[in-house]
Motif scaffolding. Sequence first.
Motif, short mmCIF file in Angstrom:
data_model
loop_
_atom_site.label_atom_id
_atom_site.label_comp_id
_atom_site.label_asym_id
_atom_site.label_seq_id
_atom_site.Cartn_x
_atom_site.Cartn_y
_atom_site.Cartn_z
N LYS A 9 3.62 3.22 -10.06
CA LYS A 9 2.16 3.30 -9.99
C LYS A 9 1.55 2.08 -10.67
O LYS A 9 2.07 1.58 -11.66
N TYR A 10 0.41 1.65 -10.13
CA TYR A 10 -0.32 0.52 -10.68
C TYR A 10 -1.76 0.93 -10.92
O TYR A 10 -2.32 1.72 -10.17
N MET A 11 -2.36 0.39 -11.96
CA MET A 11 -3.73 0.71 -12.31
C MET A 11 -4.56 -0.56 -12.31
O MET A 11 -4.19 -1.55 -12.94
N GLY A 18 -14.16 -0.98 -17.97
CA GLY A 18 -13.04 -0.05 -18.03
C GLY A 18 -12.88 0.85 -16.83
O GLY A 18 -11.99 1.69 -16.78
N THR A 19 -13.75 0.69 -15.81
CA THR A 19 -13.62 1.46 -14.58
C THR A 19 -12.26 1.15 -13.97
O THR A 19 -11.85 0.00 -13.94
N GLY A 20 -11.57 2.19 -13.48
CA GLY A 20 -10.25 1.94 -12.93
C GLY A 20 -9.86 2.89 -11.83
O GLY A 20 -10.50 3.91 -11.61
N GLN A 21 -8.79 2.53 -11.14
CA GLN A 21 -8.24 3.35 -10.08
C GLN A 21 -6.74 3.12 -10.00
O GLN A 21 -6.26 2.01 -10.22
N GLU A 22 -6.00 4.17 -9.64
CA GLU A 22 -4.55 4.13 -9.56
C GLU A 22 -4.08 3.92 -8.12
O GLU A 22 -4.69 4.44 -7.19
N PHE A 23 -2.98 3.16 -7.96
CA PHE A 23 -2.42 2.86 -6.64
C PHE A 23 -0.91 2.99 -6.65
O PHE A 23 -0.29 2.88 -7.70
N ASP A 24 -0.35 3.18 -5.46
CA ASP A 24 1.10 3.33 -5.33
C ASP A 24 1.83 1.99 -5.34
O ASP A 24 2.99 1.92 -5.72
N TRP A 26 1.48 -2.58 -5.75
CA TRP A 26 0.73 -3.76 -6.19
C TRP A 26 -0.16 -4.25 -5.04
O TRP A 26 -1.32 -4.59 -5.24
N THR A 27 0.38 -4.25 -3.84
CA THR A 27 -0.36 -4.71 -2.66
C THR A 27 -1.59 -3.84 -2.42
O THR A 27 -2.67 -4.36 -2.12
N ASP A 28 -1.45 -2.53 -2.54
CA ASP A 28 -2.60 -1.63 -2.37
C ASP A 28 -3.69 -1.95 -3.39
O ASP A 28 -4.88 -1.95 -3.07
N ALA A 29 -3.29 -2.23 -4.61
CA ALA A 29 -4.25 -2.57 -5.66
C ALA A 29 -4.99 -3.86 -5.32
O ALA A 29 -6.22 -3.93 -5.43
N LEU A 30 -4.27 -4.87 -4.88
CA LEU A 30 -4.90 -6.15 -4.52
C LEU A 30 -5.83 -5.99 -3.32
O LEU A 30 -6.94 -6.55 -3.30
N GLU A 31 -5.41 -5.24 -2.32
CA GLU A 31 -6.24 -5.01 -1.14
C GLU A 31 -7.53 -4.30 -1.51
O GLU A 31 -8.60 -4.65 -1.03
N TYR A 32 -7.43 -3.30 -2.37
CA TYR A 32 -8.62 -2.57 -2.83
C TYR A 32 -9.59 -3.53 -3.51
O TYR A 32 -10.79 -3.52 -3.22
N MET A 33 -9.09 -4.36 -4.42
CA MET A 33 -9.95 -5.28 -5.15
C MET A 33 -10.63 -6.27 -4.20
O MET A 33 -11.81 -6.58 -4.35
#
Length: 63
Positions: A9-11, A18-24, A26-33
């Motif tokens: 998991k990545y946050m 401090g707003t955050g979201q969890e992802f399965d 690294w790529t999902d996290a980058l795409e979201y951002m």
Amino acid sequence: MIEKIYKNKYMVTCDNCGTGQEFDTWTDALEYMFEEGWKKKLVDGEWEHYCPECQESEGKEGD
């Protein structure tokens, strides 16, 4: 910032509010951002990440 929080998991966390979201992945996290309009800045050799809301408030303070 993007950090690994569990085995798989990545946050994503705004370095200002401090707003955050969890992802399965690294790529999902980058795409979201990218899709949500997060910005990054290199500060003292470290990447800092800022959510759209913090970018808006930063721009208003300089007006």
